[in-house]
Design a protein around this motif. Sequence first.
Motif, short mmCIF file in Angstrom:
data_model
loop_
_atom_site.label_atom_id
_atom_site.label_comp_id
_atom_site.label_asym_id
_atom_site.label_seq_id
_atom_site.Cartn_x
_atom_site.Cartn_y
_atom_site.Cartn_z
N LYS A 129 1.01 -1.34 -0.08
CA LYS A 129 0.14 0.03 -0.11
C LYS A 129 0.94 1.23 0.07
O LYS A 129 0.40 2.36 -0.40
CB LYS A 129 -0.85 -0.22 1.34
N THR A 130 2.01 1.19 0.46
CA THR A 130 3.16 2.26 0.41
C THR A 130 4.41 1.76 -0.06
O THR A 130 4.54 0.83 -0.42
CB THR A 130 3.36 2.72 1.87
N ARG A 131 5.13 2.71 -0.42
CA ARG A 131 6.68 2.59 -1.03
C ARG A 131 7.42 3.84 -0.22
O ARG A 131 6.97 4.76 0.01
CB ARG A 131 6.94 2.76 -2.48
N THR A 132 8.65 3.16 0.09
CA THR A 132 9.74 3.94 0.62
C THR A 132 10.58 4.69 -0.26
O THR A 132 11.00 4.32 -1.15
CB THR A 132 10.68 2.93 1.62
N SER A 133 10.38 6.03 -0.13
CA SER A 133 11.05 7.08 -0.76
C SER A 133 12.66 7.01 -0.42
O SER A 133 13.04 7.22 0.49
CB SER A 133 10.47 8.37 -0.91
N ARG A 186 10.54 9.00 3.75
CA ARG A 186 9.11 9.03 3.67
C ARG A 186 8.28 7.91 3.10
O ARG A 186 8.75 7.52 2.13
CB ARG A 186 8.29 10.64 2.94
N GLN A 187 7.05 7.54 3.52
CA GLN A 187 6.51 6.56 3.18
C GLN A 187 5.17 7.07 2.33
O GLN A 187 4.43 7.71 2.86
CB GLN A 187 5.60 5.77 4.23
N ILE A 188 5.27 6.99 1.07
CA ILE A 188 4.32 7.56 -0.11
C ILE A 188 3.55 6.38 -0.38
O ILE A 188 3.62 5.27 -0.99
CB ILE A 188 5.05 7.78 -1.48
N LYS A 189 2.14 6.73 -0.11
CA LYS A 189 0.74 5.94 -0.49
C LYS A 189 0.79 5.80 -2.05
O LYS A 189 1.04 6.66 -2.67
CB LYS A 189 -0.46 6.54 0.12
N ARG A 190 0.55 4.45 -2.40
CA ARG A 190 0.09 4.24 -3.86
C ARG A 190 -1.30 4.34 -3.89
O ARG A 190 -2.04 4.23 -2.94
CB ARG A 190 0.52 2.73 -4.00
N PRO A 231 -3.13 -0.88 -3.86
CA PRO A 231 -1.82 -1.67 -3.53
C PRO A 231 -1.42 -2.54 -4.40
O PRO A 231 -2.01 -2.81 -5.38
CB PRO A 231 -2.58 -2.64 -2.17
#
Length: 506
Positions: free
Chosen positions: A235-239, A250-254, A257
């Motif tokens: 559901k998120t990806r790490t920048s 930052r954890q960026i929401k997709r 998922p």
Amino acid sequence: MVISTIRRVAIYARKSRDDETNEGLNIQVEQLIEKAEQEGWKYTVYKEVASSQDDRRPQWLKLRERLEDYDAILCKDADRLSRRVGFIEELQDVLQHFGIYIIYLDGTFYDPNQDDDRFKMDVKAFIGKMEYEQTKKRLKMGRERVAKSGGWCGGNPPMGYWWDKNTKSLLIKEEEAKTIRYVFQVYEELQNMLNVSDRLNLEGYTTSGGKAFEPIVVSRILKNEIYKGVITYGKTRTSKYNLYPSGAPRQIKRDSPLVRATGAHIPIIEPEQWERVNYIIRSNTNVKKPIKKARYQLSGLLRCSKCGRLLTYTKDRGDIFRVKTCQTPSFVDGVKRSCGNRSSALEQVEAKFYEELAQNVSEIHEHIQEIKVGVARKKEIPKDRKPEINARIEILKGKRETTLDLVVDGLIDREGGKERVKKIDMEISKLVHELEALDKPIEEEKPQDELERLQTAVAVLEGILKGTTAIPTCTLNEIFTAVIERVEYTRFGDNTKPLELKIVYK
């Protein structure tokens, strides 16, 4: 290198992930100790769980501080030290400075004075880095494959479920599932996260970890699709480049998922009820909520003296309300640390606050006098002061940039530079407010109303201190905020360290 010249070695063992068993790490240590004893070397063991990409590993740093005490470092293989090329290059220079060798478990060794050995170690680090990246890709692909099949790959299963390794499926923990069902039931009734958490705590319900329910915990439970029988992954990806001011990625929401699988486990909540509850949550989110009234006497005022974060409250197992330990994260050289301002019973904090307040009532009167003088001076400030103020702001901005450059160059330590920048920012803020005041028309009645409000607040505070006045908490907080900017809270160290409060007036 002659092995017979070695007398004392530092044994270094490392495993990568916390979720691995300790068996592999213990086997490493046993093999390395056996090797040292066979050779007749004295040894000290350093072992830890840490990533090969982390240069600030606690045990490694401890070993590095004592490098001059050893003749060599004994480890299983080069990748146990690091898989990062930059780390290895720096390590080679340090080892050459101290004249220390690296000995591997298979009997091979590294001599920092030999160009061939340095080249071999660089090659090993490069190959190790490539293996690390490939391992990450394989793990990610494996997790996606498990998630698509309806398996769980997100660490510990959420409250209400447990992972059966034999059947490779999520199974229901009935006692916890009853709590989950009750959370959904109560929210449909009350439609407020705070009220739901209060009800649950009052009736003795706890989380799977035995802690009291917080509104954020209730929110996570209600929004988790796993309870309606859906597994989601990614559901998120790490920048890698977009960071918080603390240095954390930052954890960026997709938008959606990577994986969404259904039907692999039994839902605790019927999908219709889950959708109904989340529709209510979305509807309530779009409604403008009234300002929440203070539940405690220092709500909105108590701040950590180190990081400035607003402190909150909780109730421990003994039903005692406490100020929460400050957990503000910061990243120093890539290592995550927390602020660590310790917890205290709210009763002790309030007692200390009134003790400090009683000693400073005269300062509040002086504050009122300063406001009176300030109102008079406001009428006297000429417009031609604006160029002078703007020039001063530009000078301060230059000082700020110079200070940051000195910190980067290592000429000023980080904490000292942070404090200096903070003082400069405060002075700039005051000058900006003064400029704004020059542009506003002078109002005759409003300052007088403000003074009357402050004088009333002081009269009530004096009545409270004398024990002749009793008022509700929410009203009391309005009076506090009329004269107090913040209350700085300090309690570092062990339990013997006293609690300190500093009242900062407006």
